[in-house]
Write a protein that holds these residues in place. Sequence first.
Motif, PDB file in Angstrom:
ATOM      1  N   PRO A 215       0.798  -1.231   0.000  1.00 28.65           N
ATOM      2  CA  PRO A 215       0.000   0.000   0.000  1.00 28.65           C
ATOM      3  C   PRO A 215       0.827   1.276   0.000  1.00 28.65           C
ATOM      4  O   PRO A 215       0.421   2.281  -0.582  1.00 28.65           O
ATOM      5  CB  PRO A 215      -0.820  -0.115   1.298  1.00 28.65           C
ATOM      6  CG  PRO A 215      -0.878  -1.577   1.573  1.00 28.65           C
ATOM      7  CD  PRO A 215       0.423  -2.134   1.098  1.00 28.65           C
ATOM      8  N   LYS A 216       1.988   1.241   0.621  1.00 26.59           N
ATOM      9  CA  LYS A 216       2.794   2.458   0.715  1.00 26.59           C
ATOM     10  C   LYS A 216       3.356   2.891  -0.633  1.00 26.59           C
ATOM     11  O   LYS A 216       3.880   3.997  -0.770  1.00 26.59           O
ATOM     12  CB  LYS A 216       3.936   2.273   1.726  1.00 26.59           C
ATOM     13  CG  LYS A 216       3.451   2.229   3.167  1.00 26.59           C
ATOM     14  CD  LYS A 216       4.609   2.247   4.144  1.00 26.59           C
ATOM     15  CE  LYS A 216       4.118   2.283   5.581  1.00 26.59           C
ATOM     16  NZ  LYS A 216       3.363   3.509   5.868  1.00 26.59           N
ATOM     17  N   ARG A 217       3.259   2.034  -1.635  1.00 22.88           N
ATOM     18  CA  ARG A 217       3.698   2.426  -2.976  1.00 22.88           C
ATOM     19  C   ARG A 217       2.644   3.267  -3.690  1.00 22.88           C
ATOM     20  O   ARG A 217       2.917   3.842  -4.739  1.00 22.88           O
ATOM     21  CB  ARG A 217       4.031   1.192  -3.819  1.00 22.88           C
ATOM     22  CG  ARG A 217       5.290   0.461  -3.357  1.00 22.88           C
ATOM     23  CD  ARG A 217       5.651  -0.651  -4.331  1.00 22.88           C
ATOM     24  NE  ARG A 217       6.865  -1.346  -3.923  1.00 22.88           N
ATOM     25  CZ  ARG A 217       8.094  -0.965  -4.237  1.00 22.88           C
ATOM     26  NH1 ARG A 217       8.267   0.126  -4.966  1.00 22.88           N
ATOM     27  NH2 ARG A 217       9.152  -1.658  -3.839  1.00 22.88           N
ATOM     28  N   SER A 218       1.426   3.306  -3.136  1.00 25.58           N
ATOM     29  CA  SER A 218       0.385   4.146  -3.721  1.00 25.58           C
ATOM     30  C   SER A 218       0.598   5.581  -3.250  1.00 25.58           C
ATOM     31  O   SER A 218       1.464   5.868  -2.432  1.00 25.58           O
ATOM     32  CB  SER A 218      -1.002   3.651  -3.305  1.00 25.58           C
ATOM     33  OG  SER A 218      -1.211   3.854  -1.917  1.00 25.58           O
ATOM     34  N   GLY A 219      -0.211   6.479  -3.759  1.00 28.88           N
ATOM     35  CA  GLY A 219      -0.084   7.868  -3.326  1.00 28.88           C
ATOM     36  C   GLY A 219      -0.996   8.769  -4.114  1.00 28.88           C
ATOM     37  O   GLY A 219      -1.513   8.392  -5.174  1.00 28.88           O
ATOM     38  N   GLY A 220      -1.184   9.946  -3.591  1.00 24.99           N
ATOM     39  CA  GLY A 220      -2.006  10.937  -4.259  1.00 24.99           C
ATOM     40  C   GLY A 220      -1.184  11.805  -5.189  1.00 24.99           C
ATOM     41  O   GLY A 220      -0.069  11.451  -5.599  1.00 24.99           O
ATOM     42  N   LEU A 221      -1.718  12.970  -5.491  1.00 22.20           N
ATOM     43  CA  LEU A 221      -1.062  13.870  -6.430  1.00 22.20           C
ATOM     44  C   LEU A 221       0.307  14.302  -5.932  1.00 22.20           C
ATOM     45  O   LEU A 221       1.251  14.425  -6.714  1.00 22.20           O
ATOM     46  CB  LEU A 221      -1.950  15.093  -6.663  1.00 22.20           C
ATOM     47  CG  LEU A 221      -1.449  16.109  -7.683  1.00 22.20           C
ATOM     48  CD1 LEU A 221      -1.284  15.470  -9.052  1.00 22.20           C
ATOM     49  CD2 LEU A 221      -2.401  17.289  -7.763  1.00 22.20           C
ATOM     50  N   ASP A 222       0.439  14.526  -4.617  1.00 25.00           N
ATOM     51  CA  ASP A 222       1.724  14.968  -4.076  1.00 25.00           C
ATOM     52  C   ASP A 222       2.812  13.926  -4.309  1.00 25.00           C
ATOM     53  O   ASP A 222       3.941  14.252  -4.685  1.00 25.00           O
ATOM     54  CB  ASP A 222       1.597  15.298  -2.586  1.00 25.00           C
ATOM     55  CG  ASP A 222       0.999  14.163  -1.782  1.00 25.00           C
ATOM     56  OD1 ASP A 222       0.318  13.296  -2.373  1.00 25.00           O
ATOM     57  OD2 ASP A 222       1.196  14.145  -0.546  1.00 25.00           O
ATOM     58  N   VAL A 223       2.472  12.646  -4.097  1.00 33.44           N
ATOM     59  CA  VAL A 223       3.443  11.570  -4.314  1.00 33.44           C
ATOM     60  C   VAL A 223       3.772  11.443  -5.807  1.00 33.44           C
ATOM     61  O   VAL A 223       4.925  11.225  -6.190  1.00 33.44           O
ATOM     62  CB  VAL A 223       2.910  10.231  -3.768  1.00 33.44           C
ATOM     63  CG1 VAL A 223       3.907   9.103  -4.047  1.00 33.44           C
ATOM     64  CG2 VAL A 223       2.645  10.343  -2.275  1.00 33.44           C
TER      65      VAL A 223
END
Length: 261
Positions: A215-223
């Motif tokens: 899951p930590k490989r996902s992210g929003g626009l900032d990531v």
Amino acid sequence: MPDLRDPARDVARRGDDHPWVQNAARAGLLAYGLVNLLIGYLALRLALGDRSGSASSSGALHELAQQPLGAAAVWAVAVGMFLLVIWRGIEVVVDHEWKSGLKALLYLSIGVSAVKVAMGSGSKGGTDSWTATIMDLPGGQIIVGVVGLAVIGYGVAQIHKGWSEEFREDLDAEGQAGQSGRAFLVFGKVGYSAKGAAIGVVGILFCWAAVQHQPKRSGGLDVALQKILEAPGGAVLLSVVALGILCYGLFNFARAKHLDT
């Protein structure tokens, strides 16, 4: 004889052509434009080496809250987002514009985030926590992957809307005429393309998280913008995307003034 029709029924019948709804949409588009201008500003700062802010809608709202009269401005953004939700909701119910439902959800999420920031309870956090929750469900890994593919599809659609100039239909004739009209078209072309590219990276992150079951490989626009920065020539690429998002914000201002009725 005076017109005794119920105003609410008149709004429903005429859908987004009603002056009340048009004015609500214009107010909401101004708020949405402001949010995107702040995202573009934060992304440009990130490209120049300043990592103190989060280049996302939540980060933009936090940045706005720190300005003079910031809390009032964030509340205004929240109201504007909810007005856009109403506008898009009417399009879905009355005009059967089903794509507007997805946009309504986007505006709703920003509006809720704005309320949280205004009340001092919002965070700049990412999406990995709820991604982890979904992955723990039966078939959760597949769900996250499907979400990623849908987000990629939306990003590609935004790029297509930009380069095909499909967004012209959102502006009235005056908004497309003269030097200002040409500028608005450039804002739309560059803005939709840049925003679509950034959204596409968000979708790729979700797909990668699903494949890796991390899951930590996902992210929003900032990531997503951070990943662009980490690519070869990332600072230049991110600067281009940031300027594009700024153009997207300016296009929303133009659309608010020249909303096609």
